[in-house]
Motif scaffolding. Structure first.
Motif, PDB file in Angstrom:
ATOM      1  N   ASN A  10      -3.654  11.442 -51.709  1.00 35.39           N
ATOM      2  CA  ASN A  10      -4.548  12.228 -52.561  1.00 35.39           C
ATOM      3  C   ASN A  10      -4.338  12.020 -54.053  1.00 35.39           C
ATOM      4  O   ASN A  10      -4.958  12.694 -54.876  1.00 35.39           O
ATOM      5  N   ALA A  11      -3.450  11.091 -54.416  1.00 38.63           N
ATOM      6  CA  ALA A  11      -3.214  10.819 -55.842  1.00 38.63           C
ATOM      7  C   ALA A  11      -4.303   9.927 -56.414  1.00 38.63           C
ATOM      8  O   ALA A  11      -5.005   9.222 -55.690  1.00 38.63           O
ATOM      9  N   LYS A  12      -4.423   9.979 -57.741  1.00 35.06           N
ATOM     10  CA  LYS A  12      -5.303   9.048 -58.449  1.00 35.06           C
ATOM     11  C   LYS A  12      -4.484   7.804 -58.787  1.00 35.06           C
ATOM     12  O   LYS A  12      -3.439   7.899 -59.426  1.00 35.06           O
ATOM     13  N   TYR A  13      -4.965   6.632 -58.351  1.00 32.54           N
ATOM     14  CA  TYR A  13      -4.275   5.367 -58.605  1.00 32.54           C
ATOM     15  C   TYR A  13      -5.073   4.563 -59.623  1.00 32.54           C
ATOM     16  O   TYR A  13      -6.302   4.430 -59.498  1.00 32.54           O
ATOM     17  N   ALA A  17     -10.412   1.234 -47.956  1.00 30.60           N
ATOM     18  CA  ALA A  17      -9.715  -0.055 -47.905  1.00 30.60           C
ATOM     19  C   ALA A  17      -9.682  -0.710 -49.273  1.00 30.60           C
ATOM     20  O   ALA A  17     -10.642  -0.609 -50.055  1.00 30.60           O
ATOM     21  N   LEU A  18      -8.576  -1.375 -49.561  1.00 25.54           N
ATOM     22  CA  LEU A  18      -8.439  -2.069 -50.835  1.00 25.54           C
ATOM     23  C   LEU A  18      -9.195  -3.387 -50.805  1.00 25.54           C
ATOM     24  O   LEU A  18      -9.291  -4.027 -49.760  1.00 25.54           O
ATOM     25  N   PRO A  19      -9.717  -3.826 -51.950  1.00 23.18           N
ATOM     26  CA  PRO A  19     -10.349  -5.151 -52.010  1.00 23.18           C
ATOM     27  C   PRO A  19      -9.286  -6.243 -51.920  1.00 23.18           C
ATOM     28  O   PRO A  19      -8.092  -5.981 -52.076  1.00 23.18           O
ATOM     29  N   LEU A  22       0.651  -1.502 -52.518  1.00 28.70           N
ATOM     30  CA  LEU A  22      -0.198  -0.373 -52.915  1.00 28.70           C
ATOM     31  C   LEU A  22      -0.671   0.400 -51.687  1.00 28.70           C
ATOM     32  O   LEU A  22      -0.776   1.632 -51.715  1.00 28.70           O
ATOM     33  N   GLU A  23      -0.932  -0.326 -50.602  1.00 23.29           N
ATOM     34  CA  GLU A  23      -1.351   0.340 -49.368  1.00 23.29           C
ATOM     35  C   GLU A  23      -0.274   1.298 -48.857  1.00 23.29           C
ATOM     36  O   GLU A  23      -0.584   2.370 -48.335  1.00 23.29           O
ATOM     37  N   ILE A  24       0.998   0.913 -49.016  1.00 20.54           N
ATOM     38  CA  ILE A  24       2.091   1.789 -48.594  1.00 20.54           C
ATOM     39  C   ILE A  24       2.078   3.076 -49.412  1.00 20.54           C
ATOM     40  O   ILE A  24       2.192   4.189 -48.884  1.00 20.54           O
ATOM     41  N   TRP A  25       1.930   2.936 -50.739  1.00 14.13           N
ATOM     42  CA  TRP A  25       1.873   4.117 -51.607  1.00 14.13           C
ATOM     43  C   TRP A  25       0.702   5.023 -51.208  1.00 14.13           C
ATOM     44  O   TRP A  25       0.850   6.236 -51.104  1.00 14.13           O
ATOM     45  N   LYS A  26      -0.450   4.400 -50.983  1.00 15.59           N
ATOM     46  CA  LYS A  26      -1.641   5.192 -50.658  1.00 15.59           C
ATOM     47  C   LYS A  26      -1.518   5.874 -49.294  1.00 15.59           C
ATOM     48  O   LYS A  26      -2.071   6.959 -49.080  1.00 15.59           O
ATOM     49  N   ARG A  27      -0.783   5.262 -48.402  1.00 14.36           N
ATOM     50  CA  ARG A  27      -0.608   5.862 -47.082  1.00 14.36           C
ATOM     51  C   ARG A  27       0.261   7.117 -47.164  1.00 14.36           C
ATOM     52  O   ARG A  27      -0.022   8.127 -46.513  1.00 14.36           O
ATOM     53  N   PHE A  28       1.305   7.060 -47.975  1.00 13.71           N
ATOM     54  CA  PHE A  28       2.213   8.199 -48.073  1.00 13.71           C
ATOM     55  C   PHE A  28       1.744   9.257 -49.076  1.00 13.71           C
ATOM     56  O   PHE A  28       2.052  10.438 -48.931  1.00 13.71           O
ATOM     57  N   ILE A  29       1.029   8.811 -50.118  1.00 20.09           N
ATOM     58  CA  ILE A  29       0.524   9.758 -51.133  1.00 20.09           C
ATOM     59  C   ILE A  29      -0.985   9.526 -51.261  1.00 20.09           C
ATOM     60  O   ILE A  29      -1.473   8.942 -52.243  1.00 20.09           O
ATOM     61  N   MET A  88       7.450   0.221 -58.996  1.00 18.23           N
ATOM     62  CA  MET A  88       6.795   0.834 -57.847  1.00 18.23           C
ATOM     63  C   MET A  88       7.158   0.115 -56.555  1.00 18.23           C
ATOM     64  O   MET A  88       7.380   0.737 -55.513  1.00 18.23           O
ATOM     65  N   CYS A  89       7.244  -1.217 -56.622  1.00 16.17           N
ATOM     66  CA  CYS A  89       7.529  -2.001 -55.421  1.00 16.17           C
ATOM     67  C   CYS A  89       8.943  -1.757 -54.884  1.00 16.17           C
ATOM     68  O   CYS A  89       9.199  -1.959 -53.696  1.00 16.17           O
TER      69      CYS A  89
END
Length: 498
Positions: free
Chosen positions: A289-292, A314-316, A280-287, A248-249
């Motif tokens: 609405n996905a379930k992580y 926000a992520l912990p 992970l923040e990068i993934w969440k920014r671009f996608i 993923m990275c």
């Protein structure tokens, strides 16, 4: 009643006979065709392998490889994937462990297999014989749910390959929960990243078998070319990925999403290492609405034993490994083999339940880590001691701390290298960090942007005591990886001695 993997396969084939089951870059096979092929090939396998034995397969990751895996199961055997890039000494050790006389392989590996202590069965020759052989279900009828499905080799801390053997019952128990919890259905397209000898691939393969989802085998080379990988995910309408963190990275650190964002991707699961929050923040920014999902678990407990669904927002600071899967019990044991129930107190993470593997094939190591639960004196309860340290956080969730064997003693203090890595990775110019302990000093390797040592140390001093601050900080463009996609710490340590 379904009690073997083959029962689930045939049920899926009956529901979706024409639907694509598995697809590589060149070939694909429907569920109906897949069952027919596996049964046909099993007739030939039965001529060379006795029921209950291992069937080693040395074929590059493809639809054909999977057909031989399931042919092994139809012949009452279990499969084990052999990677042709492994050194001869390691492959011969694996052959000796399994006690096999034959190996099914691609003719491309004729020179490689000539150096091994085994007789090759080239698949092009085997497939000519299938025309003269008829499938018999005699062996299949004798399979019980405690029989093995596969043996995946793991080196562990000894460096000697150990074959983890997992049963039909364990796979059924885990995959049934896994697909239900995360909503994997026949409508999904799963992109397989992991090699077939890495248990992450088990989730891909058998999630397809249990639900009718189509499993697409991503070529390894695509992970070196983010544009090719993203084109593939979009063209195949991939909805689900269950990847190693390092895989993923690759996309997030190389700004892959600036080129393309997969439009159908809605389930993103990761495991194998601690996921850097910044990535992970990068993934969440671009996608968004996905379930992580953060998954945790060693091979010895059938893929995973805990999970954590990443919430919105926000992520912990630290991502938990979460809660146990249904029908799995997590026990933290302290150094006196007493259960740890208090919050923020470390203990060795141990697992009990149907998920626990049969053990190591042909190895005395089984008795060392597959043991009676020392906190249960009144009845038999078999557990697997993972060697991982974990704790319960203030929120009641489980948090991974590190390996017992990576907990170092430095300047009179016990130190978790993972804690240092997590703190270094919070620096805005650093994407990822890996620490090694060599010659009585801590060295931090990092990726991102080359940063002045004084700047990093100043940040670390805010939260870490002086004895935990690394002596050296080494910038590298990318981490060396093992074939399973994890950071190759051995290679990093060797680089210090060059």
């Amino acid at each position: 009643m379904k009690y073997t993997i083959l029962d689930y396969l045939e049920d899926t084939a009956a529901k979706f006979p024409q639907k694509t089951a598995f697809a590589d870059v060149q070939n694909s096979v429907s569920w109906g065709e897949f069952v027919t092929r596996a049964k046909s090939l099993s007739a030939v396998i039965s001529k060379y392998f006795e029921a209950g034995n291992a069937v080693p397969v040395m074929i590059d990751k493809s639809v054909r490889t999977l057909e031989y895996f399931f042919a092994a199961l139809y012949s009452g055997c279990f499969y084990s994937y052999f990677d042709a890039t492994f050194p001869d000494s390691r492959l011969n050790s694996m052959i000796e462990t399994l006690g096999v006389k034959y190996i099914i392989c691609d003719r491309r590996f004729v020179k490689k297999v000539a150096t091994l202590n085994v007789t090759p069965l080239f698949f092009d020759e085997l497939e000519k014989i299938t025309e003269k052989e008829e499938y018999s279900d005699k062996r299949r009828k004798n399979i019980i749910d405690t029989d093995p499905v596969y043996a995946n080799f793991t080196s562990g801390s000894t460096g000697t390959p150990k074959a983890v053997v997992v049963s039909h019952r364990s796979v059924i128990d885990f995959i049934s929960c896994f697909t239900e919890i995360f909503g994997i259905t026949s409508e999904d397209n799963i992109a397989n990243q992991a090699p077939f000898d890495f248990d992450v691939s088990v989730k891909d393969i058998f999630s397809g078998v249990f639900t009718g989802a189509t499993v697409h085998l991503v070529p390894k080379m695509f992970f070196s070319f983010p544009t090719k990988l993203l084109d593939y995910l979009e063209e195949r309408e991939i909805t689900t990925i269950i990847w190693a963190v390092s895989a993923m990275c690759i996309l997030s650190t190389l700004n892959g999403f600036d080129y393309k964002v997969p439009s159908k991707l809605n389930k993103i699961m990761f495991s194998g290492e601690v996921m850097p929050c910044r990535q992970l923040e990068i993934w969440k920014r671009f996608i968004p609405n996905a379930k992580y999902v953060n998954l945790y678990g060693p091979t010895e407990i059938t893929c995973n034993c805990t999970y954590y669904i990443i919430p919105d927002g926000a992520l912990p600071d630290s991502i938990p490994i979460g809660i146990p899967f249904p029908n799995e019990r997590i026990i933290l044991l302290n150094e006196d083999n007493e259960p740890v129930t208090e919050k923020n107190v470390e203990g060795e993470l141990c697992v009990s339940g149907t998920c626990v593997a049969i053990g190591y094939y042909n190895s005395p190591k089984t008795a060392e880590v597959f043991v009676q639960n020392p906190s249960q004196p009144f009845r038999y309860e078999r557990i697997y001691r993972t060697g991982d340290l974990a704790k319960y956080g203030d929120d009641g969730l489980l948090y991974y701390v590190g390996r017992k064997d990576t907990q170092i003693k430095h300047m009179g203090h016990r130190i978790e290298l993972g804690e240092i890595e997590g703190t270094v990775s919070k620096h805005e110019k650093i994407t990822r960090c890996c620490c090694v302990f060599c010659d009585n000093k801590i060295t931090a390797f990092y990726t991102g942007s080359e940063t002045d040592k004084k700047e990093i140390v100043s940040m670390l001093r805010i939260t870490l005591p002086s004895y935990m601050i690394p002596s050296d900080f080494i910038f590298i463009k990318e981490f060396p990886l093992t074939k399973n996609g994890k950071i190759d710490k051995k290679s990093l340590m060797e680089s210090l001695n060059v």
